[in-house]
Design an enzyme around this catalytic site. Sequence first.
Site, PDB file in Angstrom:
ATOM      1  N   GLY A 157      -1.861   2.259  -7.041  1.00 36.27           N
ATOM      2  CA  GLY A 157      -2.610   2.495  -8.265  1.00 36.27           C
ATOM      3  C   GLY A 157      -2.008   3.629  -9.077  1.00 36.27           C
ATOM      4  O   GLY A 157      -1.921   3.550 -10.312  1.00 36.27           O
TER       5      GLY A 157
ATOM      6  N   CYS B 239       0.863  -1.174   0.000  1.00 41.77           N
ATOM      7  CA  CYS B 239       0.000   0.000   0.000  1.00 41.77           C
ATOM      8  C   CYS B 239       0.900   1.225   0.000  1.00 41.77           C
ATOM      9  O   CYS B 239       1.580   1.505   0.983  1.00 41.77           O
ATOM     10  CB  CYS B 239      -0.928   0.014   1.212  1.00 41.77           C
ATOM     11  SG  CYS B 239      -1.978   1.487   1.280  1.00 41.77           S
TER      12      CYS B 239
ATOM     13  N   CYS C 276      -4.931   6.078  -4.090  1.00 48.45           N
ATOM     14  CA  CYS C 276      -4.278   4.769  -4.038  1.00 48.45           C
ATOM     15  C   CYS C 276      -2.861   4.945  -4.562  1.00 48.45           C
ATOM     16  O   CYS C 276      -2.668   5.214  -5.755  1.00 48.45           O
ATOM     17  CB  CYS C 276      -5.051   3.755  -4.863  1.00 48.45           C
ATOM     18  SG  CYS C 276      -4.261   2.122  -4.922  1.00 48.45           S
TER      19      CYS C 276
ATOM     20  N   HIS D 231      -2.650  -4.717 -10.500  1.00 50.27           N
ATOM     21  CA  HIS D 231      -3.489  -3.623 -11.000  1.00 50.27           C
ATOM     22  C   HIS D 231      -3.810  -3.829 -12.470  1.00 50.27           C
ATOM     23  O   HIS D 231      -2.970  -4.294 -13.242  1.00 50.27           O
ATOM     24  CB  HIS D 231      -2.773  -2.277 -10.857  1.00 50.27           C
ATOM     25  CG  HIS D 231      -2.678  -1.799  -9.447  1.00 50.27           C
ATOM     26  ND1 HIS D 231      -3.580  -0.917  -8.888  1.00 50.27           N
ATOM     27  CD2 HIS D 231      -1.780  -2.085  -8.466  1.00 50.27           C
ATOM     28  CE1 HIS D 231      -3.241  -0.684  -7.624  1.00 50.27           C
ATOM     29  NE2 HIS D 231      -2.155  -1.384  -7.351  1.00 50.27           N
TER      30      HIS D 231
ATOM     31  N   GLU E 251     -10.334  -0.221  -5.155  1.00 53.29           N
ATOM     32  CA  GLU E 251      -9.320  -1.043  -4.497  1.00 53.29           C
ATOM     33  C   GLU E 251      -9.873  -2.416  -4.153  1.00 53.29           C
ATOM     34  O   GLU E 251     -10.959  -2.533  -3.570  1.00 53.29           O
ATOM     35  CB  GLU E 251      -8.830  -0.365  -3.219  1.00 53.29           C
ATOM     36  CG  GLU E 251      -7.765   0.681  -3.449  1.00 53.29           C
ATOM     37  CD  GLU E 251      -7.001   0.979  -2.174  1.00 53.29           C
ATOM     38  OE1 GLU E 251      -6.143   0.151  -1.807  1.00 53.29           O
ATOM     39  OE2 GLU E 251      -7.259   2.009  -1.552  1.00 53.29           O
TER      40      GLU E 251
END
Length: 263
Positions: free
Chosen positions: A210, A73, A207, A150, A198
């Site tokens: 992301g 994260c 994010c 992703h 997410e």
Amino acid sequence: MKRQFRKMHGLGNDFVIFDARDVPLEMDVATARALGDRRTGIGFDQLIVMEPSDTADLRMRIWNSDGSEVEACGNATRCVALIAGGHSRIETMAGILEGQAGDGEAEIDMGVPRFGWDEIPLAYPLDTATLPIGWEGLRDPAAVNVGNPHVIFFVDDAGSVELERLGPIIENDPLFPDRINVNIASLEDGAIRLRVWERGAGLTRACGTGACATAVAAIRRKLVADRVEVRLPGGALTISWTPGATIRMRGGATHVFTGEVDL
């Protein structure tokens, strides 16, 4: 058992952070899910537990609000780097990340992106630069693993996509055996406008992984320069990457309050 926690956020992507470097803390799916409930718990996008590490300055473990544990994260890493202060090496399930914190923001070396179909992972071999697949009007995405998986769709207007409806459909498609984070991006004055669904958390204001994955996909397609601003609903991140190098992410991290919870 009462434990102190920090509530922090990175551009609105919010976290509950427990420091278990001195006193161990056992976390499980049920506890994480209960704490993540915004009505009956504390509420968060991700829960973070900081632990001792044999290979870095500290170890960071990450749970989504649905109780699932995940590998990486980016926004949370900036928050943890701010707690650690200065230069820090942070062990995660995705590998060791290096951070440099100061003045309410942090720059994180997010490591090298992975593009192999089995590294995303996908259920079967496909060209991850342009996947020949689609869901309704969303077509030909890129796929990138930046510690977590992703898929990125480039569209004319990121705000026009019904991400709250399509996000869970794509996240749970059988093509993605570990589920997937869904990114919807459009180009905006040399920058990238981005919205993210997410995996395990839903729509989020920001994010970090992301933003990294989307910037990498855009650079691979020669849509933007190798240093680009990624604009999310909660604010902007600066992402830098050249092929063969590691990704660098820079942005803010904010302490909201310190509290105590009975576990």
